[in-house]
Each structure stands twice: as C-alpha cells, then as structure tokens.
Write an enzyme that holds these catalytic residues in place. Structure first.
Site, short mmCIF file in Angstrom:
data_model
loop_
_atom_site.label_atom_id
_atom_site.label_comp_id
_atom_site.label_asym_id
_atom_site.label_seq_id
_atom_site.Cartn_x
_atom_site.Cartn_y
_atom_site.Cartn_z
N SER A 85 0.86 -1.18 0.00
CA SER A 85 0.00 0.00 0.00
C SER A 85 0.90 1.23 0.00
O SER A 85 2.04 1.17 0.48
CB SER A 85 -0.86 0.00 1.27
OG SER A 85 -1.45 1.26 1.48
N TYR A 88 -2.38 -1.59 10.47
CA TYR A 88 -2.50 -1.78 9.02
C TYR A 88 -1.25 -1.25 8.31
O TYR A 88 -0.63 -1.95 7.50
CB TYR A 88 -3.75 -1.06 8.49
CG TYR A 88 -3.89 -1.14 6.99
CD1 TYR A 88 -4.45 -2.27 6.39
CD2 TYR A 88 -3.45 -0.11 6.16
CE1 TYR A 88 -4.56 -2.37 5.00
CE2 TYR A 88 -3.55 -0.20 4.78
CZ TYR A 88 -4.11 -1.33 4.20
OH TYR A 88 -4.22 -1.43 2.83
N1 NAP Z 1 -8.60 0.03 -1.40
C1 NAP Z 1 -7.48 0.67 -1.08
O1 NAP Z 1 -7.47 1.90 -0.92
C2 NAP Z 1 -6.21 -0.10 -0.91
C3 NAP Z 1 -5.02 0.63 -0.85
C4 NAP Z 1 -3.83 -0.06 -0.66
C5 NAP Z 1 -3.82 -1.44 -0.55
N2 NAP Z 1 -4.99 -2.11 -0.63
C6 NAP Z 1 -4.95 -3.57 -0.45
O2 NAP Z 1 -5.66 -4.21 -1.47
C7 NAP Z 1 -6.14 -5.46 -0.98
C8 NAP Z 1 -7.61 -5.60 -1.36
O3 NAP Z 1 -8.35 -4.64 -0.64
P1 NAP Z 1 -9.66 -3.93 -1.25
O4 NAP Z 1 -9.44 -2.48 -1.18
O5 NAP Z 1 -10.03 -4.53 -2.53
O6 NAP Z 1 -10.73 -4.24 -0.11
P2 NAP Z 1 -11.89 -5.34 0.00
O7 NAP Z 1 -12.89 -5.15 -1.07
O8 NAP Z 1 -12.33 -5.30 1.41
O9 NAP Z 1 -11.13 -6.69 -0.30
C9 NAP Z 1 -10.47 -7.43 0.67
C10 NAP Z 1 -10.46 -8.88 0.24
O10 NAP Z 1 -9.70 -9.64 1.18
C11 NAP Z 1 -10.45 -10.75 1.55
N3 NAP Z 1 -10.10 -11.16 2.90
C12 NAP Z 1 -10.05 -10.41 4.01
N4 NAP Z 1 -9.71 -11.15 5.07
C13 NAP Z 1 -9.55 -12.42 4.60
C14 NAP Z 1 -9.19 -13.65 5.21
N5 NAP Z 1 -8.97 -13.74 6.53
N6 NAP Z 1 -9.10 -14.75 4.44
C15 NAP Z 1 -9.34 -14.67 3.10
N7 NAP Z 1 -9.68 -13.54 2.46
C16 NAP Z 1 -9.78 -12.42 3.22
C17 NAP Z 1 -11.90 -10.32 1.44
O11 NAP Z 1 -12.73 -11.44 1.26
P3 NAP Z 1 -13.71 -12.04 2.38
O12 NAP Z 1 -14.22 -10.89 3.19
O13 NAP Z 1 -14.74 -12.73 1.57
O14 NAP Z 1 -12.86 -12.98 3.16
C18 NAP Z 1 -11.85 -9.47 0.19
O15 NAP Z 1 -11.98 -10.28 -0.95
C19 NAP Z 1 -5.87 -5.48 0.52
O16 NAP Z 1 -4.70 -6.23 0.78
C20 NAP Z 1 -5.62 -4.02 0.83
O17 NAP Z 1 -4.80 -3.84 1.97
C21 NAP Z 1 -6.18 -1.49 -0.81
#
Ligand code: NAP
Length: 243
Positions: A132, A145
């Site tokens: 991130s 985080y």
């Molecule tokens: N959106 C941003 O601004 C941003 C910025 C930097 C980095 N990121 C990174 O991008 C990645 C995806 O995030 P997102 O923004 O797309 O948010 P999101 O829609 O909440 O996606 C998170 C994903 O992780 C899965 N997950 C969470 N805990 C889990 C577990 N214990 N076991 C298996 N799967 C799990 C969730 O699936 P389930 O709930 O179905 O388990 C969901 O598919 C994350 O690593 C996040 O840190 C996001």
C-alpha cells in the site's frame, strides 16, 4: 510477467481490487481462481463472472495446503487478502492489531511459503504481493494496518532477492487509496481513485513492462516517492490532515 495464458490463484477475490483484477486477468485469457471467506459472494461470482472460487480464511494456517493439488497448473499467486481497521492507541484494542497481522502479514507469508515449492516447478511463475502507499507514509488512523503493509513491502524485497536464482518473478502491487469498502467496511471516499481506473492502469503497466518489480500507478507516487524526494514529513502532514 506474461499477462495471458496463466493459471492465477488470488487470495481475497470476493470484492474490491481482487475481484476487479480477477475479471481483467480472465478477460486477458488467463484461468483465474479466487478465494475469500464470504461463500455467498463466491457463489455469485462463479455464476455471474464465471470465475471459480474457494472458501478459505488466510488466517487459518492450513487453509491453503490443498490448493495446488486441486489446481496443479497454478503458476501465479496473488496475495490480495487484507483488512483495514482504525485503532485508537489511547485505548488499544489488541484484537484488532492481532487480526490485522494474522491476515495481512502472516496470511501473506503463509501463502507464499505454501505456494513457493509448487511455483519453483512451474514455467512463467510469479508471486504478486499487495502492499500500500501507507507502507511508505503512515495514516495515523490505522497504525497496525500501515505496519503490516510496510512489512509486506520489506518481505517482498527479501523474497525477490532470495528467489533471484529461480524462475519465480516477484512483483509488488502498491495501491494508493482506491474506492473499495476496505476501511472498516465503510463506503469509500469519492476522492479516492476509482477502482476501474486503478485496475486499468495497473494491468497496462504489467503489459508494458514484463520485468516490473513494483506496480506503481501515477497516484501512488506522492506516497511511494516521499522519502526519496525528501518530502516525507510534508507527505505525512498532508495525508493526515485530510483524514
Ligand atoms: N482500497 C485501497 O485503498 C487499498 C489501498 C492499498 C492497498 N490495498 C490492499 O488491497 C487489498 C484488497 O483490498 P480492497 O481495497 O479490494 O478491499 P476489500 O474489497 O475489502 O477486499 C479485501 C479482500 O480480502 C479478503 N479477505 C479479508 N480477510 C480475509 C481472510 N482472513 N481470508 C481470506 N480472504 C480475506 C476479502 O474477502 P472475504 O471478506 O470474503 O474474506 C476481500 O476479498 C488489501 O490487501 C488491501 O490492503 C487497498
């Protein structure tokens, strides 16, 4: 990495960046298998998007142990699963810190450890980790985080160095703030990068630069390059004044 003809396994593909990336990879001619904890979403995605899914929790140490037996053609692992919760360090809640580390950091390390022996035998193998912009400039609201993402960045660098004598390419996706429900499951802020734009730009970078080490869309340079450009304190102040 090559962007077509792979079999890609992605943790955290039920929503947000993971789901959108899975759709793009599928459209480019890859076989994609996603995973997550929410079975209802996996069922819906299998029906509507024709993307196969596995119910699994990356915080469970054994959750990934049978995946490569079930899908022996997997040559790309994407460690997308993550959570982001706010924490008030005046009244610390260790449960949040421990869950965040178990999923974001240990989950990433365990997935890589489980898949590496398999990937060593595969042609065109790659591991894509997900850090991130907050790995580089902390958002005060989400201390654990930020720390897990800084650790994922560091771990990825060591992994790349150690695996340099293998055929496994190690790539780090470094998203800026993107419009998903990641932060506490809440609605995204409209000033964050639209999900479509983020995935379009990320895929284009992967296609244009097959040897890419970090996927850096334009919007993340403000955070990623802050230290190098001698404006870290300013970036910390700007980031935290807007939250
Ligand atoms: N959106 C941003 O601004 C941003 C910025 C930097 C980095 N990121 C990174 O991008 C990645 C995806 O995030 P997102 O923004 O797309 O948010 P999101 O829609 O909440 O996606 C998170 C994903 O992780 C899965 N997950 C969470 N805990 C889990 C577990 N214990 N076991 C298996 N799967 C799990 C969730 O699936 P389930 O709930 O179905 O388990 C969901 O598919 C994350 O690593 C996040 O840190 C996001």
């Amino acid at each position: 990495m090559k962007t077509t003809g792979n079999t890609i396994f992605l943790t955290g593909g039920t929503s947000g960046i993971g789901l959108e990336l899975a759709r793009r990879f599928r459209d480019l001619g890859n076989t994609v298998i996603i995973s997550g904890r929410r079975k209802d979403l996996l069922d819906q995605i299998a029906t509507e998007d024709n993307i196969e899914g596995l119910v699994l929790d990356v915080a469970d140490p054994d959750a990934l142990s049978t995946v490569t037996t079930k899908y022996p053609d997997i040559n790309v692992l994407v460690t997308m699963a993550g959570i982001m919760r706010d924490e008030d360090l005046h009244t610390p809640d260790l449960a949040v810190a421990e869950e965040t580390i178990a999923i974001n950091l240990l989950g990433t390390i365990r997935a890589i450890a489980t898949f590496t022996p398999h990937l060593l035998q595969q042609p065109d193998a790659a591991i894509i980790t997900v850090s991130s912009g907050l790995a580089f400039v902390p958002l005060a609201l989400t201390p654990t985080y930020n720390a897990t993402k800084a650790a994922v960045h560091s771990y990825t660098q060591s992994l790349r160095l150690q695996l340099a004598d293998t055929g496994i390419q190690v790539i780090e996706l470094v998203p800026p703030a993107v419009q998903t429900n990641l932060l506490n499951g809440a609605d995204p802020d409209p000033t964050w990068m639209p999900l479509d734009e983020f995935t379009d730009e990320s895929i284009a970078l992967l296609q244009q630069h097959p040897d890419l080490e970090e996927v850096l869309v334009d919007r993340v340079h403000f955070l990623r390059a802050a230290e190098r450009e001698n404006r870290h304190a300013e970036a910390v102040a700007i980031l935290n004044s807007s939250h």
